[in-house]
Design a protein around this motif. Structure first.
Motif, PDB file in Angstrom:
ATOM      1  N   THR A 106       0.856  -1.078  -0.055  1.00 34.79           N
ATOM      2  CA  THR A 106       0.129  -0.019   0.014  1.00 34.79           C
ATOM      3  C   THR A 106       1.010   1.301  -0.056  1.00 34.79           C
TER       4      THR A 106
ATOM      5  N   ALA B 211     -12.913  10.195 -11.307  1.00 36.23           N
ATOM      6  CA  ALA B 211     -12.415   8.867 -10.640  1.00 36.23           C
ATOM      7  C   ALA B 211     -12.155   7.633 -11.609  1.00 36.23           C
TER       8      ALA B 211
ATOM      9  N   GLU C 212      -2.399   1.734  -7.583  1.00 36.88           N
ATOM     10  CA  GLU C 212      -1.696   2.017  -6.373  1.00 36.88           C
ATOM     11  C   GLU C 212      -1.763   3.786  -6.097  1.00 36.88           C
TER      12      GLU C 212
ATOM     13  N   GLN D 183      -5.177   5.541  -5.863  1.00 38.75           N
ATOM     14  CA  GLN D 183      -5.886   5.148  -4.508  1.00 38.75           C
ATOM     15  C   GLN D 183      -6.183   6.446  -3.640  1.00 38.75           C
TER      16      GLN D 183
ATOM     17  N   TYR E  41     -11.182   7.725  -4.327  1.00 35.67           N
ATOM     18  CA  TYR E  41     -11.236   6.101  -4.225  1.00 35.67           C
ATOM     19  C   TYR E  41     -12.877   5.732  -3.970  1.00 35.67           C
TER      20      TYR E  41
ATOM     21  N   ARG F 292     -14.741   6.119  -6.986  1.00 37.83           N
ATOM     22  CA  ARG F 292     -14.508   5.445  -8.130  1.00 37.83           C
ATOM     23  C   ARG F 292     -15.251   3.860  -8.109  1.00 37.83           C
TER      24      ARG F 292
END
Length: 723
Positions: A2, A185, A263, A266, A270, A273
């Protein structure tokens, strides 16, 4: 993984795979230089006296010539790989002047993601978005323009538009269906991909792979002279070998780029999205339905809907109204749509609509008499009504070719025009006609109960004795010489002598050309066609009972020329089409074969019109980027497989029923956003027509269809108006 660590891991994985691709390129170069290195060693050894003798001299010459040939071949392959133009997706470029808000949103998104901004934005008639590299010299670099708002941050050191940045391609349905926040998004992971794309090793690996792909395309092009064929064979072998070696590494590299971009995205919208991804699937379903059910019939008639993106919004709104699962989606329509980011959305919609017609149907690049735009308000009259009447006219032309009378003997004057009863009587089998249920409260009309032709009674009796489709025996056959083909017309159905029996052992059906050519691309009238297809031809009105009618019962009367029917088509019916027609009656199979052949002839006549080259290059904001892609293989993406014979016959009978409904029962053509052309009775859509037509086509039973028409007040014995 992450956060920043996940981004770095994905980027490092992509870079390691890119280096693997570049190592393969280096190894290929080393293999090409190996004979030259051996030749240098031999030449140096000879010049220094370390390798004397005649054998070494011969070896030096052989290796030197081999090294020269290998170097020339390697240089040629490298030149083709470097200079060949990679494939480019057909798009419509969005100039910054025509969409400043859209460019501003994309740059702001790139700033938030800390990646370079795309060099340009383009639209495509597809439900997808991606980055496309157009930095190849054959494509031409984008113009270097200075923009004061290119700076990514207050420090002024971040993202300036670069000529090497990829182009952002956006699916046009997204702009019209999605809201501004949803579009941002959805585009966040795509724009984030410009970061890894700017990495030198990844960019070099991508250029190498795209060059190999372009080289394979060059090698696959047809060549006539033997020397070119040999050179292309060697080029194709080398390019394919390198592509196979790079395939696994390239796939893993793109996965790493996508993982790093996802990634990085994000941190931007988010939660929104997740909701926007649902809209992506819904937009795809609506777009596919609109193209196949609504746009395709118009393209076949030579008209292209000029507002496809507006139509997808209407289709999805209608879906939201019908489907309970989509009820909540319609509430989004109160928010600002993403198409408001364009200065002139109508112009862009028209350009994308024309590009969609070219990609999915193969239409020309310019409008003309046989290829013109049509608005949604004109669609029912210009497309639905014309399609039905054109199909009905074609159906009657084929019936004329088969020798079927327009009306039965003994009927009232003025009823021998194009009627639905003629079609029903021809397709009705004797068993179905005798067992058809009577509709309560109605009496059978004369046109529907009279014999089909003067010889139809004998033909029906022969079918009862010999089987369906078996012609009656000729009593004079034994006394006729072997070279005498017999009477000019068989005693049944008044058909041409050149037409074989429709069924029976050892008898083939009428030849059917390739069903790929069964859909006429553009409407093209021909003066050689019969009066049904020529509205200006001299013929008596269908509603004049005292007008003289042509002598259809006269065997010596010449038939009109519907194309070249005197010369049989040499091709045989496709096996799939024969299997499809196995479930129909013998008369239905013969009629379907005739319709398929007639459609093929019409498309062959119209094909040159679709192959016209554009007279002028379209503008950058008003048409597709024709200079970037090759349109000689249109359509690139056909929407549907060719229709089978049974589907063609069903469509033509349905069109004839709709024409009769419009002319005798006051029905009206309409557009259904999800199902395409539809028939309205008193403002309500007619239903249950398809099963009744299938019953007639598959079993020869007109009972369900007659009951359906009687309930709605349709009179099949009345003539209809055709084009």
């Amino acid at each position: 993984m992450t956060g920043i660590g996940g981004v770095e891991m994905g980027a490092q994985a992509a870079r390691s795979r890119a280096l693997a691709v570049l190592r393969i390129r280096s190894r290929a170069l080393a293999v090409a230089l190996l004979p030259a290195a051996a030749a240098v060693i031999l030449l140096v050894g000879g010049s220094t006296g370390h390798l004397p003798g005649g054998g070494w001299d011969v070896l030096r010459w052989v290796v030197s010539v081999l090294a020269l040939c290998v170097l020339l071949a390697a240089a040629g392959v490298a030149l083709v790989v470097a200079r060949s133009r990679p494939a480019v997706t057909p798009t419509v470029t969005v100039a910054e002047e025509s969409a400043p808000d859209l460019y501003r949103m994309v740059r702001d998104l790139a700033d938030r993601l800390d990646v370079p901004a795309p060099s340009a934005i383009a639209l495509t008639p597809d439900c997808d978005s991606w980055l496309e590299d157009r930095t190849h010299p054959a494509h031409g670099p984008p113009p270097a323009e200075k923009h004061h708002d290119d700076l990514a941050g207050p420090g002024g050191a971040a993202h300036r538009r670069s000529p090497t940045a990829p182009v952002l391609v956006i699916g046009s349905p997204f702009l019209w269906w999605m809201r501004v926040g949803e579009l941002r998004a959805v585009l966040a992971p795509v724009v984030a991909g410009t970061g890894p794309s700017a990495q030198p090793d990844i960019a070099a690996a991508r250029r190498f792979i795209r060059g190999l792909d372009a080289a394979v395309a060059v090698a696959s092009a047809g060549r006539r002279d033997p020397l070119s064929r040999v050179a292309c064979a060697g080029l194709g072998w080398a390019s394919r070998l390198l592509l196979r070696s790079c395939r696994g590494h390239a796939a893993e590299m793109e996965r790493g780029v996508a993982a790093a971009a996802a990634e990085r995205a994000q941190a931007v919208d988010y939660g929104l999205r997740i909701v926007a991804q649902e809209q992506v699937g819904l937009a795809y379903a609506g777009w596919d339905r609109l193209l196949t059910r609504v746009a395709l019939p118009a393209w076949r008639m030579g008209r292209w809907p000029s507002r496809l993106d507006v139509g997808v919004v209407a289709a999805l709104t209608e879906l939201s109204r019908r489907d309970r699962l989509a009820e909540g989606f319609a509430s989004r329509l109160g928010e600002r749509p993403a198409c408001d980011l364009l200065e002139e959305p109508g112009v862009m919609d028209e350009a994308v609509s024309l590009l969609a017609a070219r990609l999915f149907h193969g239409g020309p690049a310019e409008t003309g008499a046989d290829w013109s735009p049509v608005g949604w308000e004109e669609y029912p009259e210009e497309v639905v009504d014309r399609t039905w009447r054109t199909d009905a006219a074609r159906l009657h032309r084929v019936l004329d070719t088969l020798g079927v009378r327009r009306a039965a003997e003994g009927t009232a004057p003025g009823t021998d025009g194009p009627t639905l009863a003629r079609v029903l009587d021809h397709l009705t089998t004797p068993d179905a006609a005798s067992t058809a249920p009577d509709v309560p409260g109605t009496a059978p009309d004369a046109a529907s109960t009279a014999p089909l032709t003067a010889g139809s009674d004998a033909h029906a009796a022969a079918e009862t004795q010999n089987g369906p489709g078996t012609p009656p025996a000729d009593p004079d056959a034994a006394r006729r010489p072997a070279d005498d083909p017999g009477p000019s017309r068989p005693p049944y159905d008044d058909s041409d002598a050149s037409r074989p029996p429709v069924d029976g052992p050892g008898v083939s059906h009428p030849a059917v050309v390739d069903s790929d050519a069964s859909h006429p691309a553009f409407a093209d009238s021909d003066s050689s066609r019969p009066p049904y297809d020529d509205p200006g031809a001299s013929r008596p009105p269908v509603d004049d009972p005292d007008a003289p009618q042509p002598p259809y019962g006269d065997p010596g009367a010449p038939h009109p020329s519907y194309g070249d029917h005197a010369t049989p088509v040499p091709t045989a019916p496709a096996e799939d089409d024969e299997d499809d027609l196995a479930d129909t009656t013998a008369r239905g199979a013969a009629l379907a074969a005739g319709l398929t052949a007639q459609l093929a002839r019409e498309e062959a006549e119209a094909r040159p019109a679709g192959a016209r080259a554009p007279s002028s290059a379209p503008g950058p904001a008003a048409g597709p980027d024709a200079a970037l892609w090759d349109d000689r293989a249109l359509p690139l993406l056909p929407l549907q497989p060719p229709r089978t014979g049974r589907e063609i016959l069903t469509a033509h009978i349905t069109a004839m029923v709709c024409c009769a409904a419009m002319d005798t029962a006051g029905a009206a053509p309409a557009l259904d956003w999800l199902d395409g052309p539809s028939l309205l009775f008193d403002g309500a859509r007619a239903a249950d027509l398809a099963p009744s037509v299938l019953s007639l086509v598959e079993t020869g039973d007109p009972g369900p269809l007659r009951a359906w028409m009687t309930e709605l007040g349709i009179r099949p014995e009345k003539p209809v108006r055709l084009v």
